[in-house]
Every structure is written in C-alpha cells, then in structure tokens.
Design an enzyme around this catalytic site. Sequence first.
Site, PDB file in Angstrom:
ATOM      1  CG  ASP A  68      32.480 -40.676   4.756  1.00 55.72           C
ATOM      2  OD1 ASP A  68      33.065 -41.346   3.895  1.00 55.72           O
ATOM      3  OD2 ASP A  68      32.405 -39.435   4.706  1.00 55.72           O
ATOM      4  CG  LEU A  69      28.851 -41.819   9.880  1.00 57.75           C
ATOM      5  CD1 LEU A  69      27.476 -41.317  10.278  1.00 57.75           C
ATOM      6  CD2 LEU A  69      29.867 -41.481  10.961  1.00 57.75           C
TER       7      LEU A  69
END
Length: 407
Positions: A180-181
């Site tokens: 995600d990051l």
Amino acid sequence: MAGPLTGLRVLDLSRVMAGPWCTQILADMGAEVIKVERPVSGDDTRHWGPPWLKDRDGNETRESAYYLSANRGKHSVTVDMSRPEGQALIRQLAAESDILVENFKSGGLARKGLDYATLEAINPGLIYCSITGFGQTGPMAAMAGYDYLIQAQGGLMSITGAADGEPGAGPQRVGMAVADLTTGMNATIAILGALHHRHLTGEGQYIDMALLDVQVSWLANQAQNYFCSGTPPTRTGEYHPNLVPYQPFPTADGEKVIIAIGNDGQFQRFCQAVGRPELAEDPRFATNPVRVRHRLELVPIMVEITRSRTAAEWIALLGEIAVPCGPIQNIAQVFDDPQVKAREMQIELESRHGPVPGVANPIKYSRTRLEYRKAPPALGEDTEAVLARLLDKAPEEIAELRQRGVV
C-alpha cells in the site's frame, strides 16, 4: 515560501491506505485535498481501532490511529455517491480539480458516471489516478486486492523470514503495509510526471496503478538475482544474500547490533580495529564474493569478536572508522533517537480534540518548505465550507442536501 504544489486541487475518492497515503503526500506539498467520504461511516480506517487518539483530558476519542496516519492536511466532505445527486456533486467537484485519486474496483466508478472518460469530457486537464490491487487489465483486474495478499502473490513473503531449517522458518509478511505505502508513493511520482506533461501540453491523462505491479517492481535486486542466476531467491533471515558480513551480531551486554559492511575497505578497517588483520588477508575472506561463499566460516569468527564489547562500544568504535554499525530499535526508541529528533521526524497538529502527533514527511526542500496546516479532519467537518466555496451552494441548498441524505 509555500509548498511546491500550492494552487493545485486534489479530489480524493480513495480509502484505507494506498490512495490516502498518496494524497497526504500531495497535501504536505501544498495541494488542497478534498477527501470525499461516505456519510455516517466515512473511510473504513476510521473504525480500525484501538488504539484511538486521546483528547486533552486523556479520554479516548473515536479517531483511530490508523486513520490519523494517512489523512492530515485534508478537507473531509461527505457525499453519498450511490445516489444520482451525489454523483452530480462529484462531477461538479471534479470540474474544479486538477487531480483525482480513487481506489474503487475496476469499473466501479464507470457505473456511477465518475470514470475518466466521463470526467475528461468535463475537465480535459484532469489527471485521474486509479489505484487497484491488480490494475485495469489482465485476468485478475476485477478482483479486490489487499496488502497481505499482494505481499504473498508478489513474492515478498518468499524472501522475508527465517531460512528453512532455522527456528521460526516460514514466509513472513513485512510489519508494515508496504505494498500500500509504496503504491501510494509511486502514485505520487506518477501524478507529478503527469503534471509536468500537462504543463507542457495542457492535457490531463489517466494513470493506472496496481499494488501487484508495484510490489513486483519493488523486488528490485532480488528479481535481478533471479534473472541472472535462474534460481528464485529464498528467505535468508538475518543475513544478506549478496553481502558478508551484513547482519545482526551479539554483543557483551546481550544486545545485538547491525554490522553492515558493504565493501572490502570497510572489512579491512574492521579487522585492523579489532586486532585481527589476518582475516582481511585470508583467501576465504579477502573479497566480498569469497566472503559470501564462506559465510558459514566467517560468521562464527565475527560472533566471537563481537561478544567482546557492548553494543554502545561497538557503535562508537566502528563509527570512528566509518564502518556502518547501528542498534536495533523499537519504535519508541526511534522517536527518542537524537538523529531522528534532529531531523524533526515527529510533528504535532492541533485538532478539536487536542494535539495530534504524527510522523513527518521525509522530503526536505531548500526553498519550498512543506507545511502541516491541518490535522486529519473529523468526518464531514468541511462539507458546508467546500460546497459553498467551490460550488457556490447556498446554505439552504446544502441544508436540503443534508436533509435528503445526499451529504
């Protein structure tokens, strides 16, 4: 001087982490970010607690730590996008925006008339970034993707964890939502590139970001190890597959330090400093390629040496001779670290509940300093102000929309 993206407006239709991480970066850089959320429930992560933010009196609020981590600097507007009136509001907001970020499943917004083709006709300069698990093409395009699944399918878990035969062996997920990051970060990069293209041509464009693509790209040197050897890399636990010595070592006080020797000069200096110059001349250890082949012989010798001093002594000694060495810190120790403090990596923003601590953006410009102007917003706290300012909605019109459940 204001942040480098001052004057740009972002319409944020994303939830959870990858999209909000992207739009938080854009907010830190000066963009105005309008976060559109569902009435009543809002972003899923608002409910991902405990832990919760505490107010000035030490009482728990209903603001989850997870939500707070990725939503500073934004204006929260509640709109029911399942209703035609809500969809019309989103189209009006898109017409007034430079960038749109969304992470609905592939095709999900087309059914609402909020896809790129529809919005481009309204705003040809719009940069529209879609973030999904698997992208807009391929056999899995319609499937939802979550970080844990992507870490597994994208190969990361196959190289993370203790090696087979060692205690605790088995694939491990990384302790952060790294897919995600890193997708949020790559989406930010893509948007900045698209902004430059628009600056040159006046054209907006569509950006297709997939968590799986980003995770595969992030395999980096490990993927290249596979391409060059034909053998898939495996879990190596504490040690590095391409460098030796490059791992944790025990010390006299029971702590461990990381000694990360990246070249032969550093190894020679280490050997001189510990009174073992012959190790650097030993044909098994003289160069990194032979040290990698003879790791099982060198590491026990290193362990015997490192047990002779405390962790602090090793950090001081090796720091003096420019050999990388550092502690293994928990997160509390990280934010008490003098270097982290010097770099001002913890910030605090005021909210209606009191101070909201957070992690700073790591970007440091010499001219366009980043600004932390607004704490993560309460659900819908900016609805009236944004609709009045951007769409020229009168108070009675907004009241009617609220009464009908549109906002």
